[in-house]
Scaffold this motif. Structure first.
Motif, PDB file in Angstrom:
ATOM      1  N   LEU A  93       0.759  -0.791   0.347  1.00 17.83           N
ATOM      2  CA  LEU A  93      -0.063  -0.144  -0.282  1.00 17.83           C
ATOM      3  C   LEU A  93       0.767   1.472  -0.245  1.00 17.83           C
ATOM      4  O   LEU A  93      -0.045   2.704  -0.388  1.00 17.83           O
ATOM      5  N   ALA A  94       2.179   1.085   0.526  1.00 18.40           N
ATOM      6  CA  ALA A  94       3.003   2.023   0.677  1.00 18.40           C
ATOM      7  C   ALA A  94       3.277   2.660  -0.930  1.00 18.40           C
ATOM      8  O   ALA A  94       3.279   3.671  -1.184  1.00 18.40           O
ATOM      9  N   ASP A  95       3.655   1.810  -1.387  1.00 15.71           N
ATOM     10  CA  ASP A  95       3.980   1.615  -3.614  1.00 15.71           C
ATOM     11  C   ASP A  95       1.869   2.661  -4.065  1.00 15.71           C
ATOM     12  O   ASP A  95       3.037   3.736  -4.738  1.00 15.71           O
ATOM     13  N   GLY A  96       1.407   2.545  -3.595  1.00 13.55           N
ATOM     14  CA  GLY A  96      -0.138   2.953  -4.026  1.00 13.55           C
ATOM     15  C   GLY A  96       0.287   4.071  -3.471  1.00 13.55           C
ATOM     16  O   GLY A  96      -0.708   5.241  -4.201  1.00 13.55           O
ATOM     17  N   ILE A  97       0.583   5.264  -2.763  1.00 13.28           N
ATOM     18  CA  ILE A  97       0.633   6.332  -1.763  1.00 13.28           C
ATOM     19  C   ILE A  97       1.817   7.290  -2.178  1.00 13.28           C
ATOM     20  O   ILE A  97       1.079   8.022  -3.114  1.00 13.28           O
ATOM     21  N   GLY A  98       3.188   6.234  -2.595  1.00 14.00           N
ATOM     22  CA  GLY A  98       3.710   7.171  -3.171  1.00 14.00           C
ATOM     23  C   GLY A  98       4.371   8.187  -2.959  1.00 14.00           C
ATOM     24  O   GLY A  98       4.202   8.472  -1.799  1.00 14.00           O
ATOM     25  N   GLY A  99       5.125   9.282  -3.751  1.00 12.98           N
ATOM     26  CA  GLY A  99       5.708  10.828  -2.794  1.00 12.98           C
ATOM     27  C   GLY A  99       6.581  10.333  -2.005  1.00 12.98           C
ATOM     28  O   GLY A  99       7.226   9.213  -1.066  1.00 12.98           O
ATOM     29  N   GLN A 100       7.046  11.221  -1.056  1.00 11.90           N
ATOM     30  CA  GLN A 100       7.461  11.622   0.485  1.00 11.90           C
ATOM     31  C   GLN A 100       7.225  10.691   0.873  1.00 11.90           C
ATOM     32  O   GLN A 100       7.870   9.963   1.524  1.00 11.90           O
ATOM     33  N   PRO A 101       5.583  10.351   0.998  1.00  9.85           N
ATOM     34  CA  PRO A 101       5.465   9.471   2.787  1.00  9.85           C
ATOM     35  C   PRO A 101       4.657   8.211   2.289  1.00  9.85           C
ATOM     36  O   PRO A 101       5.185   7.986   3.438  1.00  9.85           O
ATOM     37  N   GLY A 102       4.636   7.556   0.957  1.00  6.96           N
ATOM     38  CA  GLY A 102       5.265   6.535   0.722  1.00  6.96           C
ATOM     39  C   GLY A 102       6.877   6.243   0.791  1.00  6.96           C
ATOM     40  O   GLY A 102       6.512   4.671   1.328  1.00  6.96           O
ATOM     41  N   ALA A 103       7.671   6.531   0.650  1.00 13.33           N
ATOM     42  CA  ALA A 103       9.245   6.532   1.205  1.00 13.33           C
ATOM     43  C   ALA A 103       9.025   6.222   2.045  1.00 13.33           C
ATOM     44  O   ALA A 103       9.988   6.113   3.409  1.00 13.33           O
ATOM     45  N   ALA A 104       8.932   7.582   3.045  1.00 11.04           N
ATOM     46  CA  ALA A 104       9.161   7.654   4.768  1.00 11.04           C
ATOM     47  C   ALA A 104       8.313   6.414   5.274  1.00 11.04           C
ATOM     48  O   ALA A 104       9.095   5.535   6.074  1.00 11.04           O
ATOM     49  N   LEU A 105       7.421   5.885   4.747  1.00  9.51           N
ATOM     50  CA  LEU A 105       6.439   4.985   5.187  1.00  9.51           C
ATOM     51  C   LEU A 105       7.559   3.662   5.320  1.00  9.51           C
ATOM     52  O   LEU A 105       7.273   2.801   6.256  1.00  9.51           O
ATOM     53  N   ALA A 143       5.207   8.242  10.132  1.00  5.46           N
ATOM     54  CA  ALA A 143       5.346   8.637   8.686  1.00  5.46           C
ATOM     55  C   ALA A 143       3.444   8.646   8.099  1.00  5.46           C
ATOM     56  O   ALA A 143       3.487   8.898   7.223  1.00  5.46           O
ATOM     57  N   LEU A 144       3.380   7.213   8.752  1.00  6.07           N
ATOM     58  CA  LEU A 144       2.719   7.322   7.732  1.00  6.07           C
ATOM     59  C   LEU A 144       1.196   8.908   7.764  1.00  6.07           C
ATOM     60  O   LEU A 144       0.576   9.189   7.245  1.00  6.07           O
ATOM     61  N   LEU A 145       1.242   8.762   9.157  1.00  4.58           N
ATOM     62  CA  LEU A 145      -0.155  10.395   9.610  1.00  4.58           C
ATOM     63  C   LEU A 145       0.679  11.735   8.604  1.00  4.58           C
ATOM     64  O   LEU A 145      -0.427  12.981   8.556  1.00  4.58           O
ATOM     65  N   THR A 146       2.231  11.478   8.006  1.00  5.23           N
ATOM     66  CA  THR A 146       2.039  12.660   7.352  1.00  5.23           C
ATOM     67  C   THR A 146       1.932  13.201   6.176  1.00  5.23           C
ATOM     68  O   THR A 146       1.540  13.775   4.875  1.00  5.23           O
ATOM     69  N   TYR A 147       0.729  11.349   5.560  1.00  6.96           N
ATOM     70  CA  TYR A 147       0.080  11.226   5.117  1.00  6.96           C
ATOM     71  C   TYR A 147      -1.085  12.978   4.023  1.00  6.96           C
ATOM     72  O   TYR A 147      -2.085  11.783   5.255  1.00  6.96           O
ATOM     73  N   ASN A 148      -1.434  12.735   3.565  1.00  8.12           N
ATOM     74  CA  ASN A 148      -2.508  14.497   3.467  1.00  8.12           C
ATOM     75  C   ASN A 148      -3.403  14.133   2.359  1.00  8.12           C
ATOM     76  O   ASN A 148      -3.016  14.245   1.461  1.00  8.12           O
ATOM     77  N   PRO A 149      -4.065  12.025   2.335  1.00  8.62           N
ATOM     78  CA  PRO A 149      -4.901  12.619   1.254  1.00  8.62           C
ATOM     79  C   PRO A 149      -5.289  13.342   0.069  1.00  8.62           C
ATOM     80  O   PRO A 149      -6.371  14.513   1.379  1.00  8.62           O
ATOM     81  N   ALA A 150      -5.867  13.310  -1.241  1.00 11.16           N
ATOM     82  CA  ALA A 150      -6.294  14.159  -1.994  1.00 11.16           C
ATOM     83  C   ALA A 150      -7.547  14.799  -2.248  1.00 11.16           C
ATOM     84  O   ALA A 150      -8.410  15.352  -2.738  1.00 11.16           O
ATOM     85  N   ASP A 151      -7.891  12.874  -2.431  1.00 11.96           N
ATOM     86  CA  ASP A 151      -8.790  12.603  -3.182  1.00 11.96           C
ATOM     87  C   ASP A 151      -9.561  11.336  -2.379  1.00 11.96           C
ATOM     88  O   ASP A 151      -8.878  10.951  -1.182  1.00 11.96           O
ATOM     89  N   SER A 152     -10.570  10.113  -2.904  1.00 15.29           N
ATOM     90  CA  SER A 152     -11.004   9.225  -2.634  1.00 15.29           C
ATOM     91  C   SER A 152     -10.045   8.340  -2.236  1.00 15.29           C
ATOM     92  O   SER A 152     -10.226   7.454  -1.335  1.00 15.29           O
ATOM     93  N   ARG A 153      -9.183   8.408  -2.974  1.00 14.13           N
ATOM     94  CA  ARG A 153      -9.131   6.605  -3.352  1.00 14.13           C
ATOM     95  C   ARG A 153      -7.521   7.016  -3.002  1.00 14.13           C
ATOM     96  O   ARG A 153      -7.444   6.497  -1.829  1.00 14.13           O
TER      97      ARG A 153
END
Length: 261
Positions: A93-105, A143-153
């Protein structure tokens, strides 16, 4: 009983089985020298009924203890498997998040698994938890809580990762609880006290063939204390010769965590 659990299995077998058998086999000989055969024989009929009751009660207790300890040992294996499965899912799932939040996770989870293998298992052998691993788990949440989703996905991804992280946390808590030991002290007292009472009861039967009585007493003692050896060997699922290893976590770290090393 952690001392006996952490010893090599052959040494525990000598202490828990071989020595009691030798002592038990000497019991009828000592009693026969102090009490005449005629006096012992007069009690055989009544003693036989009482011994049957004592034997059945202790057999039920011993079997119950073995089953409970074995089930808890299996629970420890399931906790490690659940923890590894949740970690593998989070990696994907971290690969799906991508970017810096995914790499940090990804990196934080790799650090947690390495800490769990290197720190938690040695600590659990002593019935404790490692604060280093607890801090590493906290870092995964941060690391996970730094992710701020921008859409429903993204929101769905965050929800699922949080669920899997909760499963991983619960699994770790489960193995830490089991690491401290399964059988309470009062149960150990009853188990060993009942074993001694059951074996000693056989000393006061009177048979003309003393050698046969001695062999039967030794066989009974070996059977009872072999059951106790099983309980001692798996009472602490993460310590001793028979234990749950971190192979499941190592496999996840090797397969999915290699990219963050």
């Amino acid at each position: 009983m952690i001392f006996l659990t952490t010893q090599p299995l052959w040494l525990s077998a000598i202490i828990l089985v071989a020595l009691p058998v030798l002592i038990a086999m000497s019991g009828p000989v000592i009693v026969r020298r102090c009490v005449a055969l005629e006096k012992l024989s007069t009690n055989n009929e009544v003693a036989g009924f009482k011994f049957a009751t004592v034997g059945v009660l202790y057999a039920v207790l011993l079997a119950f203890a073995v089953i409970v300890v074995w089930e808890k040992f299996n629970d420890a294996e399931k906790d490690v498997a659940q923890e590894a499965g949740a970690a593998a899912t989070i990696y994907r799932l971290a690969d799906g998040i991508g970017g810096q939040p995914g790499a940090a996770l990804h990196q934080a989870l790799t650090g947690y698994l390495k800490a769990a293998i290197d720190e938690d298992w040695p600590a659990m052998e002593k019935g404790r938890a490692s604060l280093v691993v607890t801090r590493a788990l906290d870092a995964v949440y941060v690391a996970l809580l730094t992710y701020n989703p921008a859409d429903s996905r993204g929101s769905a991804l965050l929800t699922e990762v949080l669920y899997q992280l909760d499963q991983m946390t619960q699994a770790r808590r489960g193995r830490l609880v089991l690491a401290s030991g399964i059988v309470p002290t009062i149960i150990w007292l009853v188990l060993f006290g009942g074993a001694i009472l059951t074996v000693a009861f056989t000393f006061f039967f009177g048979t003309r063939n003393l050698r046969a009585q001695t062999v039967m007493t030794g066989a009974l003692c070996a059977l009872i204390f072999s059951g106790l050896l099983i309980i001692v060997a798996i009472d602490h699922p993460f310590a001793g010769t028979v234990k749950v290893s971190p192979e499941a976590l190592s496999a996840v770290l090797e397969e999915a965590g290699a990219g963050a090393l």
